[in-house]
Motif scaffolding. Sequence first.
Motif, PDB file in Angstrom:
ATOM      1  N   SER A 319      69.838 -19.806 -85.597  1.00  0.00           N
ATOM      2  CA  SER A 319      68.733 -18.853 -85.495  1.00  0.00           C
ATOM      3  C   SER A 319      69.196 -17.607 -84.750  1.00  0.00           C
ATOM      4  CB  SER A 319      67.552 -19.493 -84.754  1.00  0.00           C
ATOM      5  OG  SER A 319      66.600 -18.520 -84.370  1.00  0.00           O
ATOM      6  N   TYR A 320      69.075 -16.463 -85.410  1.00  0.00           N
ATOM      7  CA  TYR A 320      69.500 -15.203 -84.783  1.00  0.00           C
ATOM      8  C   TYR A 320      68.699 -14.931 -83.513  1.00  0.00           C
ATOM      9  CZ  TYR A 320      70.606 -10.264 -84.208  1.00  0.00           C
ATOM     10  OH  TYR A 320      71.019  -9.063 -83.696  1.00  0.00           O
ATOM     11  N   ALA A 321      67.374 -15.128 -83.574  1.00  0.00           N
ATOM     12  CA  ALA A 321      66.530 -14.861 -82.410  1.00  0.00           C
ATOM     13  C   ALA A 321      66.894 -15.765 -81.237  1.00  0.00           C
ATOM     14  CB  ALA A 321      65.052 -15.044 -82.779  1.00  0.00           C
ATOM     15  N   LEU A 322      67.198 -17.030 -81.534  1.00  0.00           N
ATOM     16  CA  LEU A 322      67.552 -17.971 -80.466  1.00  0.00           C
ATOM     17  C   LEU A 322      68.898 -17.614 -79.850  1.00  0.00           C
ATOM     18  CD1 LEU A 322      66.798 -20.493 -78.903  1.00  0.00           C
ATOM     19  CD2 LEU A 322      67.865 -21.873 -80.713  1.00  0.00           C
ATOM     20  N   VAL A 323      69.846 -17.223 -80.693  1.00  0.00           N
ATOM     21  CA  VAL A 323      71.160 -16.814 -80.174  1.00  0.00           C
ATOM     22  C   VAL A 323      71.020 -15.575 -79.294  1.00  0.00           C
ATOM     23  CG1 VAL A 323      73.429 -15.906 -80.819  1.00  0.00           C
ATOM     24  CG2 VAL A 323      72.453 -17.835 -82.073  1.00  0.00           C
ATOM     25  N   LEU A 324      70.246 -14.608 -79.747  1.00  0.00           N
ATOM     26  CA  LEU A 324      70.049 -13.379 -78.971  1.00  0.00           C
ATOM     27  C   LEU A 324      69.410 -13.695 -77.622  1.00  0.00           C
ATOM     28  CD1 LEU A 324      70.521 -10.307 -79.543  1.00  0.00           C
ATOM     29  CD2 LEU A 324      68.069 -10.175 -80.044  1.00  0.00           C
ATOM     30  N   THR A 325      68.399 -14.564 -77.641  1.00  0.00           N
ATOM     31  CA  THR A 325      67.732 -14.951 -76.400  1.00  0.00           C
ATOM     32  C   THR A 325      68.687 -15.694 -75.475  1.00  0.00           C
ATOM     33  OG1 THR A 325      65.619 -15.133 -77.574  1.00  0.00           O
ATOM     34  CG2 THR A 325      65.784 -16.219 -75.434  1.00  0.00           C
ATOM     35  N   ALA A 326      69.476 -16.593 -76.037  1.00  0.00           N
ATOM     36  CA  ALA A 326      70.433 -17.359 -75.230  1.00  0.00           C
ATOM     37  C   ALA A 326      71.464 -16.452 -74.574  1.00  0.00           C
ATOM     38  CB  ALA A 326      71.121 -18.410 -76.101  1.00  0.00           C
ATOM     39  N   LEU A 327      71.916 -15.432 -75.287  1.00  0.00           N
ATOM     40  CA  LEU A 327      72.904 -14.510 -74.724  1.00  0.00           C
ATOM     41  C   LEU A 327      72.323 -13.712 -73.555  1.00  0.00           C
ATOM     42  CD1 LEU A 327      74.595 -13.194 -77.990  1.00  0.00           C
ATOM     43  CD2 LEU A 327      75.653 -14.636 -76.235  1.00  0.00           C
ATOM     44  N   VAL A 328      71.074 -13.267 -73.697  1.00  0.00           N
ATOM     45  CA  VAL A 328      70.440 -12.517 -72.611  1.00  0.00           C
ATOM     46  C   VAL A 328      70.256 -13.414 -71.384  1.00  0.00           C
ATOM     47  CG1 VAL A 328      68.346 -11.313 -71.884  1.00  0.00           C
ATOM     48  CG2 VAL A 328      69.283 -10.907 -74.167  1.00  0.00           C
ATOM     49  N   ILE A 329      69.718 -14.620 -71.602  1.00  0.00           N
ATOM     50  CA  ILE A 329      69.522 -15.551 -70.480  1.00  0.00           C
ATOM     51  C   ILE A 329      70.867 -15.930 -69.864  1.00  0.00           C
ATOM     52  CG2 ILE A 329      68.701 -17.851 -69.845  1.00  0.00           C
ATOM     53  CD1 ILE A 329      66.575 -17.572 -72.022  1.00  0.00           C
ATOM     54  N   GLY A 330      71.875 -16.100 -70.711  1.00  0.00           N
ATOM     55  CA  GLY A 330      73.204 -16.416 -70.207  1.00  0.00           C
ATOM     56  C   GLY A 330      73.771 -15.307 -69.338  1.00  0.00           C
ATOM     57  N   GLY A 331      73.497 -14.059 -69.720  1.00  0.00           N
ATOM     58  CA  GLY A 331      73.947 -12.941 -68.900  1.00  0.00           C
ATOM     59  C   GLY A 331      73.304 -12.957 -67.528  1.00  0.00           C
ATOM     60  N   VAL A 332      72.005 -13.274 -67.478  1.00  0.00           N
ATOM     61  CA  VAL A 332      71.304 -13.393 -66.200  1.00  0.00           C
ATOM     62  C   VAL A 332      71.919 -14.528 -65.370  1.00  0.00           C
ATOM     63  CG1 VAL A 332      69.088 -13.872 -65.087  1.00  0.00           C
ATOM     64  CG2 VAL A 332      69.162 -12.510 -67.185  1.00  0.00           C
ATOM     65  N   ALA A 333      72.137 -15.675 -66.011  1.00  0.00           N
ATOM     66  CA  ALA A 333      72.664 -16.843 -65.299  1.00  0.00           C
ATOM     67  C   ALA A 333      74.075 -16.598 -64.782  1.00  0.00           C
ATOM     68  CB  ALA A 333      72.637 -18.062 -66.227  1.00  0.00           C
ATOM     69  N   ASN A 334      74.897 -15.935 -65.571  1.00  0.00           N
ATOM     70  CA  ASN A 334      76.264 -15.649 -65.152  1.00  0.00           C
ATOM     71  C   ASN A 334      76.265 -14.757 -63.912  1.00  0.00           C
ATOM     72  OD1 ASN A 334      79.083 -15.409 -65.144  1.00  0.00           O
ATOM     73  ND2 ASN A 334      79.058 -13.715 -66.580  1.00  0.00           N
ATOM     74  N   LEU A 335      75.455 -13.692 -63.941  1.00  0.00           N
ATOM     75  CA  LEU A 335      75.381 -12.815 -62.773  1.00  0.00           C
ATOM     76  C   LEU A 335      74.854 -13.568 -61.560  1.00  0.00           C
ATOM     77  CD1 LEU A 335      74.552  -9.196 -62.343  1.00  0.00           C
ATOM     78  CD2 LEU A 335      73.026 -10.783 -61.176  1.00  0.00           C
ATOM     79  N   ALA A 336      73.831 -14.406 -61.756  1.00  0.00           N
ATOM     80  CA  ALA A 336      73.258 -15.149 -60.638  1.00  0.00           C
ATOM     81  C   ALA A 336      74.278 -16.092 -60.014  1.00  0.00           C
ATOM     82  CB  ALA A 336      72.030 -15.925 -61.108  1.00  0.00           C
ATOM     83  N   ALA A 337      74.993 -16.841 -60.845  1.00  0.00           N
ATOM     84  CA  ALA A 337      75.974 -17.794 -60.334  1.00  0.00           C
ATOM     85  C   ALA A 337      77.086 -17.102 -59.551  1.00  0.00           C
ATOM     86  CB  ALA A 337      76.556 -18.613 -61.485  1.00  0.00           C
TER      87      ALA A 337
END
Length: 417
Positions: A319-337
């Motif tokens: 799912s394109y929408a799910l991949v896009l959402t996962a990438l954005v959330i992943g960017g937040v998580a990476n910065l937080a960690a």
Amino acid sequence: MTAALPAPRRFGPLRDKHSRPYLITAGLSMMGDNIEHVITYWVLWQVFASPWLVGFQLISHWLPFLLFSVVFGGLAEKYDCRRLIQIAQLLFAFVSLSWGLLFLTGTLEMWSACVLLVLHGCAGALWGPAEQLMLHDFATPEELPSAVRLNATFKSLGVLAGPVVGSALMLLLGTTWGIFANILFYLPMTLLMLRTPFTGHTRSGYVRRERISILDTPRVLGTVRRDPVLVGMIALAGLIAVCMGTSLQVVMPSVADGLGAGDEGGLGYGALLFANGVGGVVGGILIEATGVLRVEVRSAVLAAIVYGLTSIIAVTSGSYALVLTALVIGGVANLAATAVGQALVQIRAPEEQRGRVVGAYSMIGSGMRTGNGITLGAIGTVLGVGGAVAVGGVGLIAGTALIAALIALHARRGRAA
């Protein structure tokens, strides 16, 4: 794992007349770093079309962090950090100037390209520890985590904007004058260091007197092992570097093709390419505004696990929408960690070794990215690049859980004793 610092003011470092320009100029310098990559990597491929050189570009950028970060951290403890930052910025500018002269005269050769790539990597490694130590002067201990997080956010903004600005410079000025123009992005921080009253040692008053030695690396690593949180956060940075590194950017063309968004220059592919970086920038701002992120081991652990999960989703979902959402959330998580981990390291590091401990964090967190290319290539030949990233995500989740368990076990033993 739950002990946390008092909640700081929202965007406290941005309210200070000294730290605000520091954060902004750091973002501009990081933008210049990435603009140079965009222009030079394109020229090098056009001139040499060498896969070997492509690999060397990655190695030359991160290997200096692995070899010299602790030594450069020792320099930051001993000398005025303003001068070290200026030397690093001038070295960045010198490399851009040299690229421009070689492009202008048509004298670019493989050996000269390799030398400049190495010098660029050394400039980044020298800049890191001194730049982090300056944050201890700009921010009070209570606001240091906020300063670290905002510093990472502005740098993420520079990383995100670098390819856009670099492409625009090539379009408007061409590669030669574009790389000359890139020198301007290093000047603001260089000039700021002439005005700021801080040295990186002003608040603590500590200046190292001992000689700098290459043996400082094993000595510092031997010292920090007594603090399981320090060891855990340094290990977590290395785990993120090895398991994930820059693999999501590398695998995006394949992911886009699988989703039917792989047209060159298409908006679908472009959105995927920038989603992870946007997550880091927007996430940093939201975390700072809401104050939801506590500076504790648990926050870093949960963020790293989320980063691993979203990375798996990004390369396995149809799912394109799910991949896009996962990438954005992943960017937040990476910065937080990474921001929480680095803040904990800087807070817990012994004052007389802070520069070298920060260097050790940079050595593992940045230098180990050289290993990500190796693991991505080795596993990718068997499972494909998407499968390699998924394996990396699983490894990140499992390794993070192990680090958390070991820290908790050590804390339990300490209470029992």
